[in-house]
Structures are given as structure tokens and as C-alpha cells.
Design a protein around this motif. Structure first.
Motif, PDB file in Angstrom:
ATOM      1  N   LEU A  45     -13.807  -2.890 -52.462  1.00 16.37           N
ATOM      2  CA  LEU A  45     -13.149  -3.920 -53.258  1.00 16.37           C
ATOM      3  C   LEU A  45     -14.179  -4.670 -54.098  1.00 16.37           C
ATOM      4  O   LEU A  45     -15.264  -5.011 -53.617  1.00 16.37           O
ATOM      5  CB  LEU A  45     -12.424  -4.902 -52.334  1.00 16.37           C
ATOM      6  N   TRP A  47     -14.478  -7.986 -56.702  1.00 14.25           N
ATOM      7  CA  TRP A  47     -13.855  -9.169 -57.271  1.00 14.25           C
ATOM      8  C   TRP A  47     -14.163  -9.279 -58.751  1.00 14.25           C
ATOM      9  O   TRP A  47     -15.312  -9.116 -59.172  1.00 14.25           O
ATOM     10  CB  TRP A  47     -14.359 -10.407 -56.546  1.00 14.25           C
ATOM     11  N   TRP A  50     -11.099 -15.317 -61.206  1.00  9.32           N
ATOM     12  CA  TRP A  50      -9.876 -16.060 -60.900  1.00  9.32           C
ATOM     13  C   TRP A  50      -9.427 -16.903 -62.085  1.00  9.32           C
ATOM     14  O   TRP A  50     -10.204 -17.144 -63.009  1.00  9.32           O
ATOM     15  CB  TRP A  50     -10.028 -16.937 -59.663  1.00  9.32           C
ATOM     16  N   TYR A 104     -12.566 -22.257 -53.821  1.00 12.78           N
ATOM     17  CA  TYR A 104     -13.343 -21.640 -52.749  1.00 12.78           C
ATOM     18  C   TYR A 104     -12.484 -21.156 -51.583  1.00 12.78           C
ATOM     19  O   TYR A 104     -13.010 -20.689 -50.580  1.00 12.78           O
ATOM     20  CB  TYR A 104     -14.433 -22.598 -52.257  1.00 12.78           C
ATOM     21  N   TYR A 105     -11.173 -21.233 -51.712  1.00 13.77           N
ATOM     22  CA  TYR A 105     -10.294 -20.662 -50.705  1.00 13.77           C
ATOM     23  C   TYR A 105     -10.150 -19.172 -50.971  1.00 13.77           C
ATOM     24  O   TYR A 105     -10.107 -18.730 -52.118  1.00 13.77           O
ATOM     25  CB  TYR A 105      -8.916 -21.297 -50.749  1.00 13.77           C
ATOM     26  N   GLY A 106     -10.029 -18.386 -49.906  1.00 15.70           N
ATOM     27  CA  GLY A 106      -9.829 -16.950 -50.067  1.00 15.70           C
ATOM     28  C   GLY A 106      -8.393 -16.613 -50.398  1.00 15.70           C
ATOM     29  O   GLY A 106      -7.567 -17.478 -50.611  1.00 15.70           O
ATOM     30  N   MET A 107      -8.098 -15.315 -50.419  1.00 13.37           N
ATOM     31  CA  MET A 107      -6.798 -14.819 -50.826  1.00 13.37           C
ATOM     32  C   MET A 107      -5.972 -14.418 -49.616  1.00 13.37           C
ATOM     33  O   MET A 107      -6.494 -13.827 -48.668  1.00 13.37           O
ATOM     34  CB  MET A 107      -6.961 -13.597 -51.750  1.00 13.37           C
ATOM     35  N   ASP A 108      -4.680 -14.715 -49.641  1.00 14.91           N
ATOM     36  CA  ASP A 108      -3.856 -14.284 -48.520  1.00 14.91           C
ATOM     37  C   ASP A 108      -2.854 -13.199 -48.914  1.00 14.91           C
ATOM     38  O   ASP A 108      -2.821 -12.145 -48.292  1.00 14.91           O
ATOM     39  CB  ASP A 108      -3.172 -15.463 -47.801  1.00 14.91           C
ATOM     40  N   TRP A 110      -1.409 -10.290 -51.485  1.00 20.72           N
ATOM     41  CA  TRP A 110      -1.871  -9.386 -52.538  1.00 20.72           C
ATOM     42  C   TRP A 110      -0.686  -8.688 -53.206  1.00 20.72           C
ATOM     43  O   TRP A 110       0.327  -8.416 -52.547  1.00 20.72           O
ATOM     44  CB  TRP A 110      -2.791  -8.317 -51.957  1.00 20.72           C
TER      45      TRP A 110
ATOM     46  N   HIS B  31     -19.072 -24.751 -45.610  1.00 21.53           N
ATOM     47  CA  HIS B  31     -18.814 -25.664 -46.713  1.00 21.53           C
ATOM     48  C   HIS B  31     -19.022 -27.107 -46.252  1.00 21.53           C
ATOM     49  O   HIS B  31     -18.989 -27.388 -45.050  1.00 21.53           O
ATOM     50  CB  HIS B  31     -17.364 -25.462 -47.188  1.00 21.53           C
ATOM     51  N   ASP B  33     -16.943 -29.314 -46.374  1.00 17.61           N
ATOM     52  CA  ASP B  33     -15.715 -29.796 -45.735  1.00 17.61           C
ATOM     53  C   ASP B  33     -15.638 -29.392 -44.260  1.00 17.61           C
ATOM     54  O   ASP B  33     -14.656 -29.661 -43.567  1.00 17.61           O
ATOM     55  CB  ASP B  33     -14.466 -29.323 -46.480  1.00 17.61           C
ATOM     56  N   LYS B  35     -15.501 -26.347 -43.062  1.00 15.77           N
ATOM     57  CA  LYS B  35     -14.916 -25.014 -42.860  1.00 15.77           C
ATOM     58  C   LYS B  35     -15.897 -23.938 -43.308  1.00 15.77           C
ATOM     59  O   LYS B  35     -16.747 -24.172 -44.163  1.00 15.77           O
ATOM     60  CB  LYS B  35     -13.603 -24.887 -43.630  1.00 15.77           C
ATOM     61  N   TYR B  37     -16.058 -20.280 -45.049  1.00 18.61           N
ATOM     62  CA  TYR B  37     -15.201 -19.481 -45.922  1.00 18.61           C
ATOM     63  C   TYR B  37     -15.513 -17.990 -45.838  1.00 18.61           C
ATOM     64  O   TYR B  37     -16.016 -17.374 -46.769  1.00 18.61           O
ATOM     65  CB  TYR B  37     -15.218 -20.045 -47.347  1.00 18.61           C
ATOM     66  N   TYR B  39     -13.621 -14.367 -44.604  1.00 18.71           N
ATOM     67  CA  TYR B  39     -12.313 -13.771 -44.392  1.00 18.71           C
ATOM     68  C   TYR B  39     -12.474 -12.318 -43.969  1.00 18.71           C
ATOM     69  O   TYR B  39     -13.451 -11.645 -44.338  1.00 18.71           O
ATOM     70  CB  TYR B  39     -11.482 -13.833 -45.681  1.00 18.71           C
ATOM     71  N   TYR B  41     -10.209  -8.644 -43.940  1.00 15.53           N
ATOM     72  CA  TYR B  41      -9.039  -7.924 -44.438  1.00 15.53           C
ATOM     73  C   TYR B  41      -9.026  -6.513 -43.868  1.00 15.53           C
ATOM     74  O   TYR B  41     -10.077  -5.931 -43.604  1.00 15.53           O
ATOM     75  CB  TYR B  41      -9.061  -7.823 -45.967  1.00 15.53           C
ATOM     76  N   LEU B  51      -4.552  -9.705 -45.188  1.00 17.57           N
ATOM     77  CA  LEU B  51      -5.401 -10.707 -44.553  1.00 17.57           C
ATOM     78  C   LEU B  51      -5.202 -10.694 -43.043  1.00 17.57           C
ATOM     79  O   LEU B  51      -4.070 -10.736 -42.545  1.00 17.57           O
ATOM     80  CB  LEU B  51      -5.080 -12.098 -45.112  1.00 17.57           C
ATOM     81  N   TYR B  92     -12.692  -5.099 -44.354  1.00 17.57           N
ATOM     82  CA  TYR B  92     -13.624  -5.766 -45.256  1.00 17.57           C
ATOM     83  C   TYR B  92     -13.811  -7.225 -44.842  1.00 17.57           C
ATOM     84  O   TYR B  92     -12.829  -7.915 -44.533  1.00 17.57           O
ATOM     85  CB  TYR B  92     -13.102  -5.762 -46.701  1.00 17.57           C
ATOM     86  N   MET B  94     -15.240 -10.890 -46.456  1.00 17.88           N
ATOM     87  CA  MET B  94     -15.303 -11.465 -47.794  1.00 17.88           C
ATOM     88  C   MET B  94     -15.702 -12.922 -47.696  1.00 17.88           C
ATOM     89  O   MET B  94     -15.267 -13.627 -46.779  1.00 17.88           O
ATOM     90  CB  MET B  94     -13.928 -11.372 -48.476  1.00 17.88           C
ATOM     91  N   SER B  96     -15.937 -16.646 -49.910  1.00 23.99           N
ATOM     92  CA  SER B  96     -15.387 -17.282 -51.111  1.00 23.99           C
ATOM     93  C   SER B  96     -16.020 -18.649 -51.361  1.00 23.99           C
ATOM     94  O   SER B  96     -15.534 -19.409 -52.200  1.00 23.99           O
ATOM     95  CB  SER B  96     -13.867 -17.427 -51.000  1.00 23.99           C
ATOM     96  N   ILE B  97     -17.117 -18.947 -50.668  1.00 26.43           N
ATOM     97  CA  ILE B  97     -17.728 -20.256 -50.849  1.00 26.43           C
ATOM     98  C   ILE B  97     -18.443 -20.363 -52.198  1.00 26.43           C
ATOM     99  O   ILE B  97     -18.572 -21.446 -52.764  1.00 26.43           O
ATOM    100  CB  ILE B  97     -18.690 -20.596 -49.683  1.00 26.43           C
ATOM    101  N   LEU B  99     -18.127 -18.218 -55.647  1.00 27.26           N
ATOM    102  CA  LEU B  99     -17.339 -17.122 -56.232  1.00 27.26           C
ATOM    103  C   LEU B  99     -16.797 -16.287 -55.059  1.00 27.26           C
ATOM    104  O   LEU B  99     -16.427 -16.835 -54.037  1.00 27.26           O
ATOM    105  CB  LEU B  99     -18.180 -16.313 -57.202  1.00 27.26           C
ATOM    106  N   VAL B 100     -16.704 -14.966 -55.248  1.00 27.73           N
ATOM    107  CA  VAL B 100     -16.165 -14.108 -54.175  1.00 27.73           C
ATOM    108  C   VAL B 100     -16.974 -12.830 -54.111  1.00 27.73           C
ATOM    109  O   VAL B 100     -17.255 -12.201 -55.142  1.00 27.73           O
ATOM    110  CB  VAL B 100     -14.687 -13.747 -54.440  1.00 27.73           C
ATOM    111  N   PHE B 102     -17.310  -9.183 -51.490  1.00 27.72           N
ATOM    112  CA  PHE B 102     -16.828  -8.411 -50.350  1.00 27.72           C
ATOM    113  C   PHE B 102     -17.973  -7.648 -49.701  1.00 27.72           C
ATOM    114  O   PHE B 102     -18.940  -7.257 -50.370  1.00 27.72           O
ATOM    115  CB  PHE B 102     -15.785  -7.386 -50.806  1.00 27.72           C
TER     116      PHE B 102
END
Lengths: 120, 110
Positions: A45, A47, A50, A104-108, A110, B31, B33, B35, B37, B39, B41, B51, B92, B94, B96-97, B99-100, B102
Motif C-alpha cells: 500500500l 499513501w 489527503w 493525524y488520525y488513520g483510516m477506518d 475503505w 502524539h 495528545d 495517543k 498513531y 494502525y 490492517y 482496519l 500492514y 501504518m 499517521s502521526i 503524513l502516512v 505503511f
């Protein structure tokens, strides 16, 4: 429920452009970032970038800057991703993916993917 | 750019046995905050990615309890407590902190 429905497969010649759409439903379109990810045949994958559907702000991966344009039409809750100057290396499945309220949140969720084939 | 490194590249598992996948990031994914980041998949053959785990250790809605995520900072792990036949595919990680990006993916087969 949240759904992302993408446009159909495309076959393009080298040098052409392709525009893929992603129709969103089941949530507040302007409240969440929309990402685009691609997957070349047999590869992982990648990216692409966005778009913030609320204000149209975009962020692209460096690799795609100058060749990719992400837009949206709030009236029909649809996001678009256009790639120009296509080469065979752009042959891939292109996905839209729903992000979060912050960039900065990921994707849920698709989309189902759109196959783009670049061939002369 | 943050580089995500997954190991192993592939994994052959026996149904009912556990499995584990490692993911390392080149920078901390914590982050301000509080959390993380990171993930996970799963992309089943012929399907879109789905996800499994968000923010390092939170199972997404509907994800079976046999999947768990752990780790912090730059080192993360996805564990399947007892692999089932439906778990085959490519996993995978990933971030996201920033950009993104994988990881390269881990192919799990029975």
C-alpha cells in the motif's frame, strides 16, 4: 452505515490523465479527512495524500506532488483524485479511505478500489 | 519521512496456533495528545484493506478478540491468539502521526 463507493475501472494511454471519484454516505462528509492510497499489482500500500472536505485543503506525498490533484464536491458528498501524465508505473488499484476529524488520525473505512490500467 | 519496518515478510501458521507480527517505526508515534498513531490492517485476497487495530492497541468495531495490538514509541506487535483459516492475507502496519506511511506487509498463510 458509512459507505465509500468508487467509480469504475479505467484504461488509459501513457501521458493521459485519470480522475477517480469516491461517493461518501452515512456520515458528515465535511467532518472527516479523506485519504487516497494506491496499490500496484503484487505490491504493498502506498499513501498518496489527503483532502479536508470541509475547506478543500490538501496534503500530498512528496512523490505525487505536481501530478496529483485531490478535490471534492460537498453538494454531492464526493471526493475526487486525478493523476496526470500517466505512465505504466501508475497501473494500480486506487482506494479512497475515510480518515478522522484530524489529519493525524488513520483510516477506518475503505472504498472498494478502482483499477487503473495504463497501456499503449 | 517515517519508515515503517515489518517482520517477518511471510508467516506460515497452523490453525489454532498463535501468530505475531512486529512493526518498528523510525520515529516515535506518540502524539502530544497522549495517543499513539499506529494502525494495523488486514487485506484479504481480492479485497480492500480492513482496519483491525487503531491507536496501537484498540480493536476496531467487530474485530474478533483473538486480535490484539501492543507496543509503544517505536516498537509494536500484532498478535493473533489462535489463527483461523479466515485470517489469511497480508497484514500492514501504518503510521499517521506525520503524513502516512505503511509497512511493507506480512503475508500470512495457512
Amino acid at each position: 452505515q458509512v459507505q465509500l463507493v468508487q467509480s469504475g475501472a479505467e484504461v488509459k494511454k501513457p501521458g493521459a490523465s485519470v480522475k477517480v471519484s469516491c461517493k461518501a454516505s452515512g456520515y458528515t462528509f465535511t467532518g472527516y479527512y479523506m485519504h487516497w492510497v494506491r496499490q500496484a499489482p503484487g505490491q504493498g500500500l502506498e499513501w498518496m495524500g489527503w483532502i479536508n472536505p470541509n475547506n478543500g485543503h490538501t496534503e500530498y506525498a512528496q512523490k505525487f506532488q505536481g501530478r496529483v490533484t485531490m478535490t471534492r464536491d460537498r453538494s454531492i458528498t464526493t471526493a475526487y483524485m486525478e493523476v496526470s501524465s500517466l505512465t505504466s508505473d501508475d497501473t494500480a488499484v486506487y482506494y479512497c479511505a475515510l480518515g478522522g476529524a484530524y489529519d493525524y488520525y488513520g483510516m477506518d473505512v475503505w472504498g472498494q478500489g478502482t483499477t487503473v490500467i495504463v497501456s499503449s | 519521512d517515517i519508515v515503517m519496518t515489518q517482520t517477518p515478510l511471510s508467516l506460515s501458521v497452523t490453525p489454532g496456533q498463535p501468530a505475531s507480527i512486529s512493526c518498528k517505526s523510525s520515529q516515535s508515534l506518540l502524539h502530544s495528545d497522549g495517543k499513539t498513531y499506529l494502525y494495523w490492517y488486514l487485506q484479504k485476497p481480492g479485497q480492500s484493506p480492513q482496519l483491525l487495530i487503531h491507536e496501537g492497541s484498540n480493536r476496531f468495531s467487530g474485530v474478533p478478540h483473538r486480535f490484539s495490538g501492543s507496543g509503544s514509541g517505536t516498537d509494536f506487535t500484532l498478535k493473533i491468539s489462535r489463527v483461523e483459516a479466515e485470517d489469511v492475507g497480508v497484514y500492514y502496519c501504518m503510521q499517521s502521526i506525520q503524513l502516512v506511511t505503511f509497512g511493507g506487509g506480512t503475508k500470512v498463510e495457512i
